[in-house]
Motif scaffolding. Structure first.
Motif, PDB file in Angstrom:
ATOM      1  N   LEU A  44       2.277  60.688  27.974  1.00 55.31           N
ATOM      2  CA  LEU A  44       2.558  62.017  27.448  1.00 55.31           C
ATOM      3  C   LEU A  44       2.641  63.019  28.585  1.00 55.31           C
ATOM      4  N   ILE A  45       3.653  63.876  28.538  1.00 57.17           N
ATOM      5  CA  ILE A  45       3.782  65.016  29.443  1.00 57.17           C
ATOM      6  C   ILE A  45       3.458  66.262  28.642  1.00 57.17           C
ATOM      7  N   ILE A  46       2.559  67.059  29.146  1.00 59.51           N
ATOM      8  CA  ILE A  46       2.255  68.351  28.540  1.00 59.51           C
ATOM      9  C   ILE A  46       2.888  69.399  29.438  1.00 59.51           C
ATOM     10  N   ARG A  68      10.598  56.580  26.765  1.00 57.55           N
ATOM     11  CA  ARG A  68       9.762  56.768  25.577  1.00 57.55           C
ATOM     12  C   ARG A  68       8.463  57.519  25.901  1.00 57.55           C
ATOM     13  N   THR A  69       8.596  58.495  26.783  1.00 56.69           N
ATOM     14  CA  THR A  69       7.470  59.342  27.155  1.00 56.69           C
ATOM     15  C   THR A  69       7.489  60.584  26.278  1.00 56.69           C
ATOM     16  N   GLY A  70       6.381  60.864  25.614  1.00 58.13           N
ATOM     17  CA  GLY A  70       6.290  62.052  24.776  1.00 58.13           C
ATOM     18  C   GLY A  70       6.196  63.311  25.617  1.00 58.13           C
ATOM     19  N   ALA A  95       0.044  66.917  33.103  1.00 60.39           N
ATOM     20  CA  ALA A  95       0.312  68.318  32.785  1.00 60.39           C
ATOM     21  C   ALA A  95       1.240  68.881  33.856  1.00 60.39           C
ATOM     22  N   ALA A  96       2.370  69.397  33.424  1.00 59.10           N
ATOM     23  CA  ALA A  96       3.309  70.095  34.303  1.00 59.10           C
ATOM     24  C   ALA A  96       3.166  71.574  33.975  1.00 59.10           C
TER      25      ALA A  96
END
Length: 106
Positions: A44-46, A68-70, A95-96
């Motif tokens: 997951l990328i936030i 398929r990365t959220g 987290a970006a």
């Protein structure tokens, strides 16, 4: 990050990833910024979009979708809080965080 003051946009990951994200305003972002995130292999990328929620252009997310990365978008403060919760659960999350500088420099 241990009471460290972060003043520039940054990418941090729960597996020790950390690097400067070379953008200081939302309108400086582009596909290359999100392609670099895809290479990290997180589940997951936030995306912390600054002081307010702004969604990335869909085309920028293609490399993440291919893996398929959220991706979750929220203001940067909420992104920090969410990152801490998910990283604390042992998930591979990145987290970006867009840290915007006021127009005109300082």
């Amino acid at each position: 990050m241990n009471n460290e003051r972060i003043e520039n946009s940054v990418v941090v990951g729960s597996r020790g990833e950390r690097f400067d994200w070379d953008c200081s305003r939302f309108d400086e972002l582009g596909a290359e910024h999100f392609a670099r995130l895809a290479a990290l292999g997180a589940e997951l990328i936030i995306f912390g979009s600054g002081a307010r929620i702004r969604f990335p252009v869909a085309a920028w997310l293609q490399p993440l979708m291919a893996r398929r990365t959220g991706v979750e978008t929220m203001d940067t403060g909420a992104a920090c809080r969410t990152y801490n919760i998910l990283a604390g659960e042992g998930r591979h999350v990145v987290a970006a965080l867009l840290i915007e500088r006021p127009q005109g420099g300082q």
